[in-house]
Write a protein that holds these residues in place. Sequence first.
Motif, short mmCIF file in Angstrom:
data_model
loop_
_atom_site.label_atom_id
_atom_site.label_comp_id
_atom_site.label_asym_id
_atom_site.label_seq_id
_atom_site.Cartn_x
_atom_site.Cartn_y
_atom_site.Cartn_z
N THR A 1 0.83 -1.32 -0.02
CA THR A 1 0.50 0.07 0.07
C THR A 1 1.25 1.37 0.28
O THR A 1 0.25 2.32 -0.46
CB THR A 1 -1.48 -0.10 1.48
N VAL A 2 1.57 0.86 0.78
CA VAL A 2 3.18 1.99 0.85
C VAL A 2 4.33 1.93 0.01
O VAL A 2 5.52 0.64 0.26
CB VAL A 2 3.14 2.93 2.12
N PHE A 3 4.58 2.71 -1.41
CA PHE A 3 6.48 2.66 -1.52
C PHE A 3 7.27 3.59 -1.30
O PHE A 3 6.60 4.53 -1.50
CB PHE A 3 6.13 2.13 -3.02
N THR A 4 8.28 3.10 -0.53
CA THR A 4 9.68 4.76 -0.82
C THR A 4 10.45 3.75 -1.17
O THR A 4 10.67 2.94 -0.93
CB THR A 4 9.70 4.61 1.14
N GLY A 5 10.79 4.85 -1.89
CA GLY A 5 12.42 4.88 -2.94
C GLY A 5 13.10 6.00 -2.70
O GLY A 5 12.58 7.47 -3.16
N LEU A 6 13.74 6.25 -3.55
CA LEU A 6 14.68 6.93 -4.29
C LEU A 6 13.89 6.81 -5.65
O LEU A 6 13.55 6.35 -6.12
CB LEU A 6 16.05 6.99 -4.58
N PRO A 7 14.33 8.63 -7.16
CA PRO A 7 13.82 8.68 -7.59
C PRO A 7 14.33 8.23 -8.83
O PRO A 7 13.92 7.21 -9.42
CB PRO A 7 14.53 10.23 -8.29
N MET A 8 15.80 7.06 -8.55
CA MET A 8 16.04 6.09 -9.89
C MET A 8 15.40 5.60 -10.28
O MET A 8 15.28 4.29 -10.18
CB MET A 8 17.36 6.50 -9.55
N MET A 9 14.81 4.76 -8.57
CA MET A 9 14.06 3.61 -8.17
C MET A 9 12.51 3.43 -9.14
O MET A 9 12.78 2.73 -9.16
CB MET A 9 13.99 3.06 -6.43
N TYR A 10 12.56 4.82 -8.52
CA TYR A 10 11.12 4.61 -8.88
C TYR A 10 11.23 4.63 -11.44
O TYR A 10 10.09 3.94 -11.62
CB TYR A 10 10.25 6.19 -8.86
N MET B 1 16.06 11.97 -1.13
CA MET B 1 16.93 12.70 -0.94
C MET B 1 17.09 13.39 -2.63
O MET B 1 18.48 13.64 -2.61
CB MET B 1 17.28 11.08 -1.56
N ALA B 2 16.13 13.61 -3.42
CA ALA B 2 16.52 14.34 -4.38
C ALA B 2 15.09 14.53 -5.05
O ALA B 2 14.18 13.60 -4.77
CB ALA B 2 17.19 13.69 -5.65
N GLY C 1 21.92 7.21 -1.82
CA GLY C 1 21.80 8.10 -3.18
C GLY C 1 22.57 9.27 -3.19
O GLY C 1 22.61 9.80 -3.73
N LYS C 2 23.18 10.25 -1.34
CA LYS C 2 23.41 11.29 -2.06
C LYS C 2 25.09 11.08 -2.30
O LYS C 2 25.98 10.43 -1.86
CB LYS C 2 23.37 11.97 -0.28
N VAL C 3 24.42 12.05 -3.09
CA VAL C 3 25.98 11.97 -4.44
C VAL C 3 27.24 13.15 -3.05
O VAL C 3 26.92 13.59 -2.47
CB VAL C 3 26.50 13.23 -5.54
N GLN C 4 28.43 12.15 -2.48
CA GLN C 4 29.76 12.47 -1.94
C GLN C 4 30.07 13.80 -2.69
O GLN C 4 31.61 13.37 -3.88
CB GLN C 4 30.47 11.17 -1.62
#
Length: 531
Positions: free
Chosen positions: A266-275, A296-297, A507-510
């Motif tokens: 019912t709920v998905f949480t992910g980074l933009p690249m995952m979607y 994250m972005a 996923g945060k760019v270093q």
Amino acid sequence: MIDMPATDALRRIRRVALGDFIHRSALKFGERTAVVDGDTRLNYRELDARSSRFAHHLIGTIGRGRQVGMLCANSADMVVAYNGIHKSGNVWVPVNIRLDVAGIDYILRHAEVAAVVVDEAFHAAPGVADMLTRLGVPLIVTMAAQAGTAIAGAVTLAQAEAGQSAELPAIDIDSNAPALIMYTSGTTGNPKGAVHSHASVGAALTGNMAGFAVTEQDVFSGVLPLFHCAQHGLAATVHLAGGCIVLLRGFVPDEVRASILRERYTVFTGLPMMYAALLADPAFRVDSMRLAIYAMAPIPRPLIAQIAGRMTPNVMLATGQTEMYPGTMSFRPLEHPQLDANYWGVSLPHNETAVMDDEGRLLGEGEPGEIVHRGANAMLGYLKDPEATAAAQRFGWHHTGDLGQWGPGGQLMFLDRKKDMIKTGGENVASVKVEAVLLAHPGVAGVGVIGLPHPRWAEAVCAFVVKKPGAEVDEAALQTHCRQHLGGFEVPKLIRFVEQLPATSTGKVQKHLLRREFEQIAAQAWTDEAA
């Protein structure tokens, strides 16, 4: 004035203790599934009993009030173990297992852990066993392949639970006592340990439950690592509500799509690249989902539209910080189509947000300054670092190190990290603004924008770009694209294509690593340009 002294009985009655949340959910939803981990399914009664057994083991071996390190990938055993640590009155110290061995060793020693919970597979990774032997503390092995273990000084989690009581330990836990130490992601220098109390994490969980409308009917994704505050906060929130978390070891698009459909998330949480990866399969559609959270972005609007059309129209950005237990703010892009992707929205119920100048003055709409928060989800402070704690808590607010300004309708716009704002030719350039423009190009999969020293401009805007597979795009095309959407001073003076960007586990760019790697290359480019 009414004088009502806090007696021991009253403190026990009123306490906020994270282990109590699992116990209470078990009383209400005993047979409801709490955790799915592959073929393993734990209901609330089982999760409560197992975590209490582990708590009694810890009390009997290391006592209470000690730090317990954890080196684990997502698993049902991990959920059992961290809830057992909470119930025992000890302090959970989860460590990012994607760090190098030296970084892990630093955290375990800095936290002065009295024991370590470690996955059997991770213990076998190069250098880990030797590091833990030198550390010289008891080990509890999770996800063990068999009941016995050949690891010296170790017991399996099953052995630790064996013969122990399944009852909630009858111990006093102070609501304001440390419950966990989460180390920052380390985008610059050594990570700092943010110390959170039972009360601060509990405040975040109750606020999340209200802000995300979580109920016992929910099935949450667990694809992000539980050693990170965002995924732990969501897992603990759904367990407070009596719902289910489906754990995965990592992000493999085909496996995640299958899990979403099989378990009816019912709920998905992910980074933009995952979607983007999930929706790359044109046949993928979901009819069970009520909320899609990203973090994250920013997400480009075309991808937002795909999420809304094929997963759920209820799309939300959630933000947070290790020091302010997440979430802190939320933004619904489809409700504000006139606002760009860098908006963070409004505060969740358990905290408030302001924008502040360097003198502590709160700023109004359109005035840029530092984003600050205050609320019950704030950390106690940084472990062994009173100076950094004082700096983060000046003027009675938690200072995030992020720059922002209030926009229309009380919506907060994120401008940049203070340290990532680029000063070029007397102008300030927000790196995230340039990144958002580059990410909108159809050939760009990822980007990191930084400022590098320049003999004329002080700093030059420099972009490091990962192409999408098969994309035919060059530096000139991206320069042209940027000039169509940015001011002249914001257009990158240097664009370089890279195979991948250095990034944290979330996923945060270093960007400090980008600066270190490319500073000399850029300097040579400016020299060649001048010649």
